[in-house]
Design an enzyme around this catalytic site. Structure first.
Site, PDB file in Angstrom:
ATOM      1  N   ASP A  30      41.874  31.495  32.610  1.00 32.68           N
ATOM      2  CA  ASP A  30      41.850  31.073  34.157  1.00 32.68           C
ATOM      3  C   ASP A  30      42.567  31.844  34.854  1.00 32.68           C
ATOM      4  O   ASP A  30      43.694  32.110  34.390  1.00 32.68           O
ATOM      5  CB  ASP A  30      41.694  29.417  34.306  1.00 32.68           C
ATOM      6  CG  ASP A  30      41.457  29.118  35.503  1.00 32.68           C
ATOM      7  OD1 ASP A  30      40.370  29.807  36.156  1.00 32.68           O
ATOM      8  OD2 ASP A  30      42.003  28.332  36.209  1.00 32.68           O
ATOM      9  N   GLY A  31      42.149  32.213  36.052  1.00 31.49           N
ATOM     10  CA  GLY A  31      42.926  32.753  37.210  1.00 31.49           C
ATOM     11  C   GLY A  31      42.771  34.513  37.311  1.00 31.49           C
ATOM     12  O   GLY A  31      43.374  35.117  37.886  1.00 31.49           O
ATOM     13  N   ASN A  32      41.634  34.832  36.797  1.00 29.79           N
ATOM     14  CA  ASN A  32      41.159  36.086  37.303  1.00 29.79           C
ATOM     15  C   ASN A  32      40.821  36.386  38.600  1.00 29.79           C
ATOM     16  O   ASN A  32      41.316  37.314  39.032  1.00 29.79           O
ATOM     17  CB  ASN A  32      39.915  36.258  36.388  1.00 29.79           C
ATOM     18  CG  ASN A  32      39.844  36.204  34.747  1.00 29.79           C
ATOM     19  OD1 ASN A  32      40.955  36.180  34.171  1.00 29.79           O
ATOM     20  ND2 ASN A  32      38.683  36.382  34.106  1.00 29.79           N
ATOM     21  N   ASN A  78      30.088  27.176  36.026  1.00 30.53           N
ATOM     22  CA  ASN A  78      30.327  28.546  36.671  1.00 30.53           C
ATOM     23  C   ASN A  78      29.185  29.099  37.288  1.00 30.53           C
ATOM     24  O   ASN A  78      29.296  30.082  38.049  1.00 30.53           O
ATOM     25  CB  ASN A  78      31.109  29.416  35.806  1.00 30.53           C
ATOM     26  CG  ASN A  78      32.472  28.914  35.467  1.00 30.53           C
ATOM     27  OD1 ASN A  78      32.967  29.059  34.457  1.00 30.53           O
ATOM     28  ND2 ASN A  78      33.428  28.542  36.567  1.00 30.53           N
ATOM     29  N   TRP A  79      27.911  28.561  36.986  1.00 30.70           N
ATOM     30  CA  TRP A  79      26.669  29.216  37.591  1.00 30.70           C
ATOM     31  C   TRP A  79      26.670  28.903  39.283  1.00 30.70           C
ATOM     32  O   TRP A  79      25.938  29.750  39.790  1.00 30.70           O
ATOM     33  CB  TRP A  79      25.479  28.594  37.031  1.00 30.70           C
ATOM     34  CG  TRP A  79      25.171  28.642  35.492  1.00 30.70           C
ATOM     35  CD1 TRP A  79      25.547  27.847  34.568  1.00 30.70           C
ATOM     36  CD2 TRP A  79      24.728  29.911  34.817  1.00 30.70           C
ATOM     37  NE1 TRP A  79      25.313  28.259  33.175  1.00 30.70           N
ATOM     38  CE2 TRP A  79      24.892  29.557  33.472  1.00 30.70           C
ATOM     39  CE3 TRP A  79      24.402  31.246  35.193  1.00 30.70           C
ATOM     40  CZ2 TRP A  79      24.477  30.568  32.561  1.00 30.70           C
ATOM     41  CZ3 TRP A  79      24.098  32.147  34.327  1.00 30.70           C
ATOM     42  CH2 TRP A  79      24.163  31.736  32.814  1.00 30.70           C
ATOM     43  N   SER A 206      38.856  20.909  32.878  1.00 30.90           N
ATOM     44  CA  SER A 206      37.762  21.314  33.554  1.00 30.90           C
ATOM     45  C   SER A 206      36.515  21.553  32.633  1.00 30.90           C
ATOM     46  O   SER A 206      35.696  22.537  32.213  1.00 30.90           O
ATOM     47  CB  SER A 206      37.839  23.022  34.192  1.00 30.90           C
ATOM     48  OG  SER A 206      39.009  23.078  35.108  1.00 30.90           O
TER      49      SER A 206
HETATM   50  C1  IPE Z   1      38.442  32.371  35.141  1.00 28.22           C
HETATM   51  O1  IPE Z   1      38.983  32.839  35.972  1.00 28.22           O
HETATM   52  C2  IPE Z   1      36.958  33.057  34.480  1.00 28.22           C
HETATM   53  C3  IPE Z   1      35.835  32.180  34.598  1.00 28.22           C
HETATM   54  C4  IPE Z   1      35.909  30.880  35.226  1.00 28.22           C
HETATM   55  C5  IPE Z   1      34.477  32.999  34.139  1.00 28.22           C
HETATM   56  P1  IPE Z   1      38.391  32.540  37.471  1.00 28.22           P
HETATM   57  O2  IPE Z   1      37.357  33.270  38.038  1.00 28.22           O
HETATM   58  O3  IPE Z   1      38.237  30.892  37.644  1.00 28.22           O
HETATM   59  O4  IPE Z   1      39.813  32.801  38.486  1.00 28.22           O
HETATM   60  P2  IPE Z   1      40.521  31.856  39.571  1.00 28.22           P
HETATM   61  O5  IPE Z   1      40.652  30.471  39.133  1.00 28.22           O
HETATM   62  O6  IPE Z   1      39.587  31.896  40.834  1.00 28.22           O
HETATM   63  O7  IPE Z   1      41.555  32.496  39.868  1.00 28.22           O
HETATM   64  C1  IPE Z   2      37.468  26.783  33.929  1.00 28.90           C
HETATM   65  O1  IPE Z   2      37.823  27.315  34.859  1.00 28.90           O
HETATM   66  C2  IPE Z   2      36.313  27.486  33.148  1.00 28.90           C
HETATM   67  C3  IPE Z   2      36.649  28.794  32.541  1.00 28.90           C
HETATM   68  C4  IPE Z   2      37.871  29.326  32.512  1.00 28.90           C
HETATM   69  C5  IPE Z   2      35.682  29.520  31.952  1.00 28.90           C
HETATM   70  P1  IPE Z   2      37.465  27.066  36.467  1.00 28.90           P
HETATM   71  O2  IPE Z   2      37.996  28.010  37.333  1.00 28.90           O
HETATM   72  O3  IPE Z   2      35.844  27.260  36.366  1.00 28.90           O
HETATM   73  O4  IPE Z   2      37.811  25.777  36.578  1.00 28.90           O
HETATM   74  P2  IPE Z   2      37.971  24.786  38.101  1.00 28.90           P
HETATM   75  O5  IPE Z   2      36.796  25.262  38.922  1.00 28.90           O
HETATM   76  O6  IPE Z   2      39.252  25.419  38.596  1.00 28.90           O
HETATM   77  O7  IPE Z   2      38.220  23.374  37.372  1.00 28.90           O
HETATM   78 MG    MG Z   3      39.526  29.244  37.745  1.00 26.09          MG
END
Ligand code: IPE
Ligand code: IPE
Ligand code: MG
Length: 250
Positions: A30-32, A78-79, A206
């Site tokens: 998470d955090g990309n 995530n969809w 999550s």
């Molecule tokens: C995690 O990074 C990757 C996926 C959920 C696919 P995020 O895209 O959730 O990155 P943040 O949390 O918005 O920074």
């Molecule tokens: C969890 O991250 C899912 C993945 C990293 C694949 P999210 O960014 O989707 O989670 P929330 O929305 O912050 O709970």
């Molecule tokens: Mg995230």
């Protein structure tokens, strides 16, 4: 050989007892998006760097002799994201699968996919099948990639499979135990993770590995996934090694 070198070198590595590693580490990638936003880049740029980080960390886990690594790459929720972001993530998955097909035999890394893969494109599912076929011939570190994965969906799927076996007369409801139910989960045959790492600063699961993490040690860090390093992994493992795991005892 490499392991001996790491054992002797590096201040951060010194905190880790490599003879007492967990067997299974799970990571929520998470955090990309925030990583990219902080640099004024589109979120998709964060996913690209995040996929490189995954390669680095997965390879390192294999090098130190970890048996199981499970990563959360795309959730059932995530969809909801914009189509171009979903498309980028699926494109990165395709690239990763194509590379894996070329390298996993040489690297002796097995891949497994957890989640409902039916909504993925036929092309992606065919690549997944090829990875699974190669993995079947290998013995090394098992890296499970969770795609369209949800902990609740996994439990419901397992319950449906069990109910089907009951209806077919293969099993009886009263014989169900926790050990038997685990065989109906996507993670069948894999021990539960001892350590769950969540980078990105959020303090929640999550919907990740809800069953399997019942007694996992949780490690949260503000470091965003694209910035995650081997040293961060060392810190997480060292934290895990300092915990007193009681499992309800004293
Ligand atoms: C995690 O990074 C990757 C996926 C959920 C696919 P995020 O895209 O959730 O990155 P943040 O949390 O918005 O920074
Ligand atoms: C969890 O991250 C899912 C993945 C990293 C694949 P999210 O960014 O989707 O989670 P929330 O929305 O912050 O709970
Ligand atoms: Mg995230």
């Amino acid at each position: 050989m490499k392991l001996a070198f790491w054992k002797k070198s590096g201040s951060a590595a010194g905190q880790v007892d490599f003879d007492r590693l967990p067997r299974h580490i799970a990571i929520i990638l998470d955090g990309n998006g925030r990583w990219a936003k902080r640099r004024g880049l589109p979120r998709t740029a964060g996913h690209k760097v995040g996929s490189e980080t995954f390669r680095t960390i997965a390879t390192y886990c294999r090098d130190i002799g970890l048996e199981y690594l499970t990563v959360y790459a795309f959730s059932t929720e995530n969809w909801k994201r914009p189509q171009d972001e979903v498309d980028t993530i699926m494109g990165l998955l395709k690239r990763y699968l194509l590379e894996a097909i070329e390298t996993m035999e040489r690297d002796n890394v097995r891949l497994r996919f957890m989640g409902d893969l039916t909504p993925l494109s036929g092309e992606l599912r065919e690549l997944v099948d090829r990875c699974n076929a190669i993995s079947g011939r290998l013995t090394g570190c098992l890296c499970s990639i969770c795609i369209n994965y949800g902990g609740r969906a996994e439990i419901v799927h397992g319950a449906k499979m069990f109910a089907k076996d009951c209806a077919a007369g293969a099993v009886k409801p009263e014989d169900l135990t926790e050990d038997i139910f685990e065989k109906y989960l996507y993670s069948a045959g894999i021990p539960s993770p001892e350590l769950l790492i969540r980078p990105g600063g959020e303090l929640r699961l999550s919907n990740f590995l809800l069953w399997q993490c019942a007694y996992a040690e949780l490690y949260f860090t503000d470091v965003l996934w694209p910035d995650f390093t081997r040293e961060e992994l060392h810190r997480a493992i060292a934290a895990y090694q300092s915990r007193d795991r009681r499992f309800g005892g004293i």
